[in-house]
Design a protein around this motif. Structure first.
Motif, PDB file in Angstrom:
ATOM      1  N   PHE A 215      37.751  50.879  39.385  1.00 58.36           N
ATOM      2  CA  PHE A 215      38.972  50.462  40.062  1.00 58.36           C
ATOM      3  C   PHE A 215      39.845  49.620  39.130  1.00 58.36           C
ATOM      4  N   ALA A 216      39.215  48.684  38.423  1.00 56.35           N
ATOM      5  CA  ALA A 216      39.971  47.834  37.500  1.00 56.35           C
ATOM      6  C   ALA A 216      40.543  48.647  36.340  1.00 56.35           C
ATOM      7  N   ILE A 217      39.733  49.548  35.785  1.00 60.65           N
ATOM      8  CA  ILE A 217      40.198  50.375  34.666  1.00 60.65           C
ATOM      9  C   ILE A 217      41.289  51.343  35.118  1.00 60.65           C
ATOM     10  N   GLY A 218      41.069  51.988  36.262  1.00 62.18           N
ATOM     11  CA  GLY A 218      42.058  52.935  36.769  1.00 62.18           C
ATOM     12  C   GLY A 218      43.366  52.262  37.136  1.00 62.18           C
ATOM     13  N   GLY A 219      43.262  51.045  37.702  1.00 64.26           N
ATOM     14  CA  GLY A 219      44.480  50.332  38.069  1.00 64.26           C
ATOM     15  C   GLY A 219      45.290  49.902  36.865  1.00 64.26           C
ATOM     16  N   LYS A 220      44.612  49.408  35.820  1.00 64.28           N
ATOM     17  CA  LYS A 220      45.311  48.925  34.633  1.00 64.28           C
ATOM     18  C   LYS A 220      45.852  50.057  33.777  1.00 64.28           C
ATOM     19  N   PHE A 221      45.015  51.041  33.499  1.00 64.34           N
ATOM     20  CA  PHE A 221      45.382  52.058  32.515  1.00 64.34           C
ATOM     21  C   PHE A 221      45.817  53.387  33.149  1.00 64.34           C
ATOM     22  N   GLY A 222      45.346  53.665  34.369  1.00 61.06           N
ATOM     23  CA  GLY A 222      45.744  54.905  35.020  1.00 61.06           C
ATOM     24  C   GLY A 222      46.981  54.749  35.877  1.00 61.06           C
ATOM     25  N   ALA A 223      47.061  53.621  36.598  1.00 61.54           N
ATOM     26  CA  ALA A 223      48.193  53.398  37.494  1.00 61.54           C
ATOM     27  C   ALA A 223      49.200  52.413  36.922  1.00 61.54           C
ATOM     28  N   GLY A 224      48.851  51.742  35.815  1.00 59.40           N
ATOM     29  CA  GLY A 224      49.776  50.820  35.172  1.00 59.40           C
ATOM     30  C   GLY A 224      50.091  49.580  35.991  1.00 59.40           C
TER      31      GLY A 224
ATOM     32  N   PRO B 180      42.652  43.042  39.838  1.00 59.06           N
ATOM     33  CA  PRO B 180      42.411  43.296  41.258  1.00 59.06           C
ATOM     34  C   PRO B 180      42.318  41.993  42.039  1.00 59.06           C
ATOM     35  N   PRO B 181      42.879  41.945  43.240  1.00 56.87           N
ATOM     36  CA  PRO B 181      42.818  40.723  44.047  1.00 56.87           C
ATOM     37  C   PRO B 181      41.380  40.389  44.433  1.00 56.87           C
ATOM     38  N   PRO B 182      41.079  39.112  44.647  1.00 60.48           N
ATOM     39  CA  PRO B 182      39.696  38.708  44.950  1.00 60.48           C
ATOM     40  C   PRO B 182      39.159  39.311  46.230  1.00 60.48           C
ATOM     41  N   GLU B 183      40.038  39.700  47.148  1.00 55.40           N
ATOM     42  CA  GLU B 183      39.568  40.305  48.393  1.00 55.40           C
ATOM     43  C   GLU B 183      38.766  41.586  48.138  1.00 55.40           C
ATOM     44  N   ILE B 184      39.084  42.268  47.041  1.00 49.48           N
ATOM     45  CA  ILE B 184      38.392  43.518  46.740  1.00 49.48           C
ATOM     46  C   ILE B 184      36.894  43.261  46.549  1.00 49.48           C
ATOM     47  N   LEU B 185      36.563  42.193  45.840  1.00 50.68           N
ATOM     48  CA  LEU B 185      35.160  41.863  45.629  1.00 50.68           C
ATOM     49  C   LEU B 185      34.481  41.566  46.961  1.00 50.68           C
ATOM     50  N   LEU B 186      35.171  40.846  47.837  1.00 46.15           N
ATOM     51  CA  LEU B 186      34.621  40.563  49.161  1.00 46.15           C
ATOM     52  C   LEU B 186      34.380  41.847  49.933  1.00 46.15           C
ATOM     53  N   TRP B 187      35.337  42.781  49.878  1.00 48.59           N
ATOM     54  CA  TRP B 187      35.179  44.025  50.606  1.00 48.59           C
ATOM     55  C   TRP B 187      34.030  44.855  50.036  1.00 48.59           C
TER      56      TRP B 187
ATOM     57  N   MET C 103      29.628  50.459  56.990  1.00 47.09           N
ATOM     58  CA  MET C 103      30.046  50.418  55.589  1.00 47.09           C
ATOM     59  C   MET C 103      31.541  50.676  55.474  1.00 47.09           C
ATOM     60  N   ILE C 104      32.052  51.627  56.275  1.00 45.07           N
ATOM     61  CA  ILE C 104      33.486  51.932  56.276  1.00 45.07           C
ATOM     62  C   ILE C 104      34.286  50.690  56.649  1.00 45.07           C
ATOM     63  N   MET C 105      33.823  49.976  57.682  1.00 46.14           N
ATOM     64  CA  MET C 105      34.508  48.775  58.117  1.00 46.14           C
ATOM     65  C   MET C 105      34.399  47.663  57.072  1.00 46.14           C
ATOM     66  N   GLY C 106      33.202  47.497  56.523  1.00 44.72           N
ATOM     67  CA  GLY C 106      33.008  46.448  55.526  1.00 44.72           C
ATOM     68  C   GLY C 106      33.871  46.643  54.295  1.00 44.72           C
ATOM     69  N   MET C 107      34.045  47.882  53.885  1.00 43.08           N
ATOM     70  CA  MET C 107      34.854  48.186  52.707  1.00 43.08           C
ATOM     71  C   MET C 107      36.359  48.119  52.979  1.00 43.08           C
ATOM     72  N   ASN C 108      36.715  47.938  54.251  1.00 43.95           N
ATOM     73  CA  ASN C 108      38.136  47.958  54.609  1.00 43.95           C
ATOM     74  C   ASN C 108      38.767  49.263  54.132  1.00 43.95           C
ATOM     75  N   SER C 109      38.041  50.342  54.377  1.00 39.31           N
ATOM     76  CA  SER C 109      38.415  51.639  53.833  1.00 39.31           C
ATOM     77  C   SER C 109      39.777  52.100  54.309  1.00 39.31           C
ATOM     78  N   ASN C 110      40.589  52.536  53.345  1.00 38.51           N
ATOM     79  CA  ASN C 110      41.904  53.123  53.593  1.00 38.51           C
ATOM     80  C   ASN C 110      42.845  52.166  54.311  1.00 38.51           C
ATOM     81  N   ARG C 111      42.663  50.858  54.127  1.00 35.72           N
ATOM     82  CA  ARG C 111      43.533  49.858  54.749  1.00 35.72           C
ATOM     83  C   ARG C 111      43.991  48.858  53.685  1.00 35.72           C
ATOM     84  N   THR C 112      45.220  48.380  53.812  1.00 32.67           N
ATOM     85  CA  THR C 112      45.717  47.356  52.895  1.00 32.67           C
ATOM     86  C   THR C 112      45.488  45.957  53.441  1.00 32.67           C
ATOM     87  N   GLU C 113      45.436  45.820  54.778  1.00 39.22           N
ATOM     88  CA  GLU C 113      45.165  44.519  55.378  1.00 39.22           C
ATOM     89  C   GLU C 113      43.711  44.495  55.853  1.00 39.22           C
ATOM     90  N   ASP C 114      43.140  43.288  55.926  1.00 38.12           N
ATOM     91  CA  ASP C 114      41.741  43.137  56.306  1.00 38.12           C
ATOM     92  C   ASP C 114      41.602  43.368  57.811  1.00 38.12           C
TER      93      ASP C 114
END
Length: 244
Positions: A121-130, A135-142, A198-209
């Motif tokens: 995710f970090a590599i794709g965001g920096k180099f693939g998506a520019g 990544p925000p800290p919430e990602i690690l929590l999710w 797991m879907i809920m814990g990952m906050n899958s396909n959602r931008t808000e928690d």
């Protein structure tokens, strides 16, 4: 006894072919997520959060549970060969120790899988998506919540692979359970279906928690499912006789 069983399960995973799946499945989600994000930049305007929705679109909903199913089926396949169940039931260790050792091994694999997804995710965001920054800290929590939600899936898939000698059937059940889990989440009943957690814990396909303020219900549901599944495995192993 338990530590010896855990070490034995770790040895099974060394040079195992499932490491190829470990690398490939999250990578497929990463490639698809980055590509889809770049194709929809006009409507995806929340940076890292929108990229997360694309990464988890298939990973959390369709890939994670079957991958856990493969891990679980692989660790049980040796016991299902020949008369190896006789050796298990007569070994100088409690049969439940064998199950729980596999649970520890698959949990470790789940943690590594989540860490691999985070790196992608970090590599794709920096180099693939520019994207700028990190990544925000919430990602690690999710991701961590995804592991907690995944514990019930791990316990269930190990239980299924323990009682079903076929390798593929528990994996197919995991896929079907994930699809049902998506439907349960969409109907607001995710806490009552183990594959939804797991879907809920990952906050899958959602931008808000989506679990903001509701974490205790999530943790209670995870605990109940995990306890019931572990107790069920213990009872089955205690009552299971040696196969002739």
């Amino acid at each position: 006894m338990l530590l010896s069983c855990v070490r034995a399960e770790k040895r099974k995973l060394r040079r195992s072919p499932i490491w190829l799946l470990f690398l490939a499945v999250p990578a497929i989600s990463a490639v698809y997520g980055t590509f889809n994000y770049n194709m929809n930049r006009g409507i995806l305007t929340h940076g890292w959060y929108d990229l997360w929705t694309q990464y988890t679109l298939f990973y959390a909903i369709f890939f994670f549970a079957p991958l856990i199913g493969v891990y679980s089926a692989y660790l049980w396949r040796l016991e299902h060969r020949g008369h190896n169940w006789n050796l298990i039931m007569t070994a100088p260790v409690r049969p439940f120790c064998l199950y729980f050792a596999k649970f520890c091994a698959v949990t470790k694999m789940a943690l590594l899988t989540q860490a691999w997804l985070l790196a992608l995710f970090a590599i794709g965001g920096k180099f693939g998506a520019g994207l700028t920054g990190f990544p925000p800290p919430e990602i690690l929590l999710w991701l961590l919540r995804g592991v907690i939600g995944g514990l019930a899936i791990i316990a269930l898939q190990l239980l299924l692979s323990m009682v079903i000698r076929n390798f593929a059937l528990p994996v197919l059940i995991a896929l079907g359970g994930s699809v049902a889990g998506l439907l349960a989440v969409s109907e607001g009943a995710g806490l009552y279906w183990p594959y939804s957690l797991m879907i809920m814990g990952m906050n899958s396909n959602r931008t808000e928690d989506v679990m903001a303020g509701g974490i205790w219900g999530f943790l209670l549901s995870c605990s109940v499912f995990l306890t019931v599944l572990l107790l069920t495995a213990g009872i089955l192993l205690t009552k299971r006789d040696v196969n002739a």
